[in-house]
Design an enzyme around this catalytic site. Structure first.
Site, PDB file in Angstrom:
ATOM      1  N   ARG A   1      10.045   6.033  -2.420  1.00  0.00           N
ATOM      2  CA  ARG A   1      10.421   6.905  -3.538  1.00  0.00           C
ATOM      3  C   ARG A   1      11.863   7.371  -3.416  1.00  0.00           C
ATOM      4  NH1 ARG A   1       5.437   9.810  -2.625  1.00  0.00           N
ATOM      5  NH2 ARG A   1       3.786   8.688  -3.699  1.00  0.00           N
TER       6      ARG A   1
ATOM      7  N   TYR B   1      -9.545  -5.280   2.725  1.00  0.00           N
ATOM      8  CA  TYR B   1      -8.963  -4.022   3.180  1.00  0.00           C
ATOM      9  C   TYR B   1      -9.147  -2.991   2.065  1.00  0.00           C
ATOM     10  CZ  TYR B   1      -5.204  -1.222   5.461  1.00  0.00           C
ATOM     11  OH  TYR B   1      -4.449  -0.260   6.097  1.00  0.00           O
TER      12      TYR B   1
ATOM     13  N   ARG C   1      -9.672  -5.796  13.540  1.00  0.00           N
ATOM     14  CA  ARG C   1      -9.064  -4.854  14.476  1.00  0.00           C
ATOM     15  C   ARG C   1     -10.046  -3.714  14.699  1.00  0.00           C
ATOM     16  NH1 ARG C   1      -5.124  -6.725  17.361  1.00  0.00           N
ATOM     17  NH2 ARG C   1      -3.976  -4.733  17.513  1.00  0.00           N
TER      18      ARG C   1
ATOM     19  N   GLU D   1      -4.575   7.445  18.361  1.00  0.00           N
ATOM     20  CA  GLU D   1      -5.268   6.262  17.836  1.00  0.00           C
ATOM     21  C   GLU D   1      -4.559   5.002  18.326  1.00  0.00           C
ATOM     22  OE1 GLU D   1      -6.118   6.756  13.646  1.00  0.00           O
ATOM     23  OE2 GLU D   1      -5.980   4.605  13.329  1.00  0.00           O
TER      24      GLU D   1
ATOM     25  N   ARG E   1      -0.821   6.454  15.846  1.00  0.00           N
ATOM     26  CA  ARG E   1      -0.697   7.760  15.202  1.00  0.00           C
ATOM     27  C   ARG E   1      -1.540   8.788  15.935  1.00  0.00           C
ATOM     28  NH1 ARG E   1      -3.584   6.000   9.422  1.00  0.00           N
ATOM     29  NH2 ARG E   1      -5.501   5.225  10.347  1.00  0.00           N
TER      30      ARG E   1
ATOM     31  N   ARG F   1       0.826  -1.197   0.000  1.00  0.00           N
ATOM     32  CA  ARG F   1       0.000   0.000   0.000  1.00  0.00           C
ATOM     33  C   ARG F   1       0.870   1.261   0.000  1.00  0.00           C
ATOM     34  NH1 ARG F   1      -5.114  -0.094   1.888  1.00  0.00           N
ATOM     35  NH2 ARG F   1      -4.839   1.813   3.065  1.00  0.00           N
TER      36      ARG F   1
ATOM     37  N   ASP G   1      -9.876   0.609   0.332  1.00  0.00           N
ATOM     38  CA  ASP G   1      -9.880   2.060   0.472  1.00  0.00           C
ATOM     39  C   ASP G   1     -11.214   2.571  -0.071  1.00  0.00           C
ATOM     40  OD1 ASP G   1      -7.409   2.228   1.618  1.00  0.00           O
ATOM     41  OD2 ASP G   1      -6.349   2.468  -0.281  1.00  0.00           O
TER      42      ASP G   1
HETATM   43  N1  UDP Z   1       2.803   1.077   8.302  1.00  0.00           N
HETATM   44  C1  UDP Z   1       3.881   1.113   9.147  1.00  0.00           C
HETATM   45  N2  UDP Z   1       4.363   2.313   9.551  1.00  0.00           N
HETATM   46  C2  UDP Z   1       3.806   3.477   9.174  1.00  0.00           C
HETATM   47  C3  UDP Z   1       2.703   3.449   8.312  1.00  0.00           C
HETATM   48  C4  UDP Z   1       2.212   2.226   7.902  1.00  0.00           C
HETATM   49  O1  UDP Z   1       4.397   0.068   9.532  1.00  0.00           O
HETATM   50  O2  UDP Z   1       4.288   4.536   9.600  1.00  0.00           O
HETATM   51  C5  UDP Z   1       2.298  -0.251   7.864  1.00  0.00           C
HETATM   52  C6  UDP Z   1       1.300  -0.808   8.864  1.00  0.00           C
HETATM   53  O3  UDP Z   1       1.405  -2.213   8.876  1.00  0.00           O
HETATM   54  C7  UDP Z   1      -0.006  -0.362   8.257  1.00  0.00           C
HETATM   55  C8  UDP Z   1       0.272  -0.553   6.779  1.00  0.00           C
HETATM   56  O4  UDP Z   1       1.636  -0.158   6.622  1.00  0.00           O
HETATM   57  O5  UDP Z   1      -1.082  -1.142   8.701  1.00  0.00           O
HETATM   58  C9  UDP Z   1      -0.613   0.243   5.843  1.00  0.00           C
HETATM   59  O6  UDP Z   1      -0.522   1.614   6.173  1.00  0.00           O
HETATM   60  P1  UDP Z   1      -1.648   2.664   5.797  1.00  0.00           P
HETATM   61  O7  UDP Z   1      -1.117   4.017   6.082  1.00  0.00           O
HETATM   62  O8  UDP Z   1      -2.134   2.383   4.427  1.00  0.00           O
HETATM   63  O9  UDP Z   1      -2.788   2.295   6.875  1.00  0.00           O
HETATM   64  P2  UDP Z   1      -4.267   2.881   7.131  1.00  0.00           P
HETATM   65  O10 UDP Z   1      -4.197   4.382   7.010  1.00  0.00           O
HETATM   66  O11 UDP Z   1      -5.163   2.204   6.130  1.00  0.00           O
HETATM   67  O12 UDP Z   1      -4.534   2.433   8.539  1.00  0.00           O
END
Ligand code: UDP
Length: 370
Positions: free
Chosen positions: A175, A346, A247, A298, A277, A171, A348
């Site tokens: 870069r 999962y 979850r 969160e 986060r 996901r 979006d």
């Molecule tokens: N992830 C991580 N560190 C980060 C951001 C994401 O390890 O700082 C991993 C984590 O396993 C997460 C996955 O990448 O569940 C997908 O991240 P995304 O930001 O797409 O999650 P969402 O916003 O859908 O919760």
């Protein structure tokens, strides 16, 4: 026909709207007191800030039809998601980009130098990554993996990153330039008045009736000729084969004023920090000005019986229970399973809309609709 729907989120709104426009009578049951599902937004009473009550939702897509569709129901304003991460006592830019790499390694690499440097750290013994961890080690190497992904992923999914699929890491882009846009899609934006307003506009049709605060009896199609179920897949079957894992999230409000964080989303990959986060919601509406501010920490945990499910938990090695529920769902007459929970995917928001459009097209084909 009389169509029933369980859940008033995006998927039901897209399908319900389409069927209502075809002349069917659509009745939607929503157990919460609002439409919008987990994309629900509302203004905070004290500050006026638009809050994504169930966590950050940023609309992004490569699908021009989906983009045109959402723009029919809401005015989207430009918004680019630029996430930051605090790890090891420093703040970095996400997704991992050239700035992240240069700051993390104290370097001044050009794109090609960074590519070579990261390639040298990557684990070349992994040919076909079988899980999240192998995917990370193969593409970014251990130091970046441990700083940005290991702790966050353990907290988010409650298991080792070897137990979850590589697709979850895919996901996120990596870069070798300074582009810090979290997404790589052509279209990105935020509905000016929030997602709930947009979804309410989709549901605003004389052939659609929405009942808030009412849930449908799982396993029972009721008086309807066809039912669309956006609740958890296993719940429809009364969990008869066992419980699929989800979850859930807890949000803890932080009291603050002004601009407390400086960005919308700050991730906390360190394992010692219990939250994943912090979201400061006013930054999702950069065109608005607010003196007050609203932030939430969160936390992720296993979803218990009374909790709201947010994420289906997929297993790297596959999931026999899920396969069995999907077989039951495919054989169920008169019921279509939709959305993140109903299909246990999962999704979006844009993918949920695309899937709902496809389900609608399918349904019309089978029932001779528009
Ligand atoms: N992830 C991580 N560190 C980060 C951001 C994401 O390890 O700082 C991993 C984590 O396993 C997460 C996955 O990448 O569940 C997908 O991240 P995304 O930001 O797409 O999650 P969402 O916003 O859908 O919760």
């Amino acid at each position: 026909m009389r169509i029933g729907m369980a859940g008033a989120g995006l998927s039901c709104a897209v399908i319900g709207r389409g069927l209502a426009e075809d002349g069917h009578r659509v009745t939607i049951f929503e157990e919460r007191d609002h439409v919008g599902g987990n994309c629900h937004t509302e203004r905070d009473a004290a500050t006026g800030v638009m809050v994504h009550r169930y966590g950050p939702h940023i609309f992004h897509t490569d699908d021009a039809e989906v983009w045109a569709y959402v723009n029919r129901f809401a005015r989207f304003l430009p918004y680019v998601n630029r996430v930051k991460a605090t790890t090891g006592g420093r703040v970095y830019s996400l997704p991992i980009n050239l700035l992240t790499i240069n700051q993390f390694f104290g370097a001044t690499f050009t794109p090609d130098e960074a590519r070579d440097f990261i390639a040298a750290q990557a684990d070349r013994s992994i040919a076909e990554p079988r899980n999240f961890e192998e995917q990370a080690l193969k593409f970014i190497g251990r130091p970046l993996y441990e700083a940005f992904f290991l702790g966050y992923t353990r907290k988010q999914w409650g298991c080792e990153p070897t137990a979850i699929p590589a697709s979850i890491l895919k996901r996120l882009p990596v870069r070798f330039n300074y582009d810090d846009n979290y997404f790589s899609h052509r279209f990105q934006g935020m509905p000016e008045e929030g997602y709930t307003r947009m979804i309410a506009a989709m549901l605003d049709h004389p052939n659609i009736e929405v009942h808030l605060g009412r849930s449908m009896q799982p396993g029972d199609r009721g008086p309807f000729d066809h039912l669309f179920w956006a609740g958890p897949l296993d719940a429809w079957f009364g969990h008869r084969l066992g419980r699929l894992q989800y979850r859930t999230l807890d949000f803890e409000r932080i009291e603050a004023k002004g601009d407390a964080q400086g960005c919308a989303v700050m991730n906390y990959p360190d394992e010692a920090v219990p939250w994943t986060r912090i979201t400061e919601h006013k930054h999702f509406s950069p065109w608005e000005e607010h003196e007050g501010t609203v932030l939430f920490r969160e936390y992720s945990r296993a979803c218990g019986e009374g909790d709201i499910p947010y994420y289906p938990v997929h297993r790297a090695e596959g999931d026999d229970l899920l396969d069995r529920y999907q077989a039951l769902a495919a054989a169920e007459e008169g019921v279509t399973f939709i959305g993140r929970m109903g299909t246990y995917r999962y999704l979006d928001m844009d993918v949920a809309i695309r899937a709902a459009m496809d389900a609608l097209r399918d349904w019309r084909r089978r029932h001779g609709g528009a």
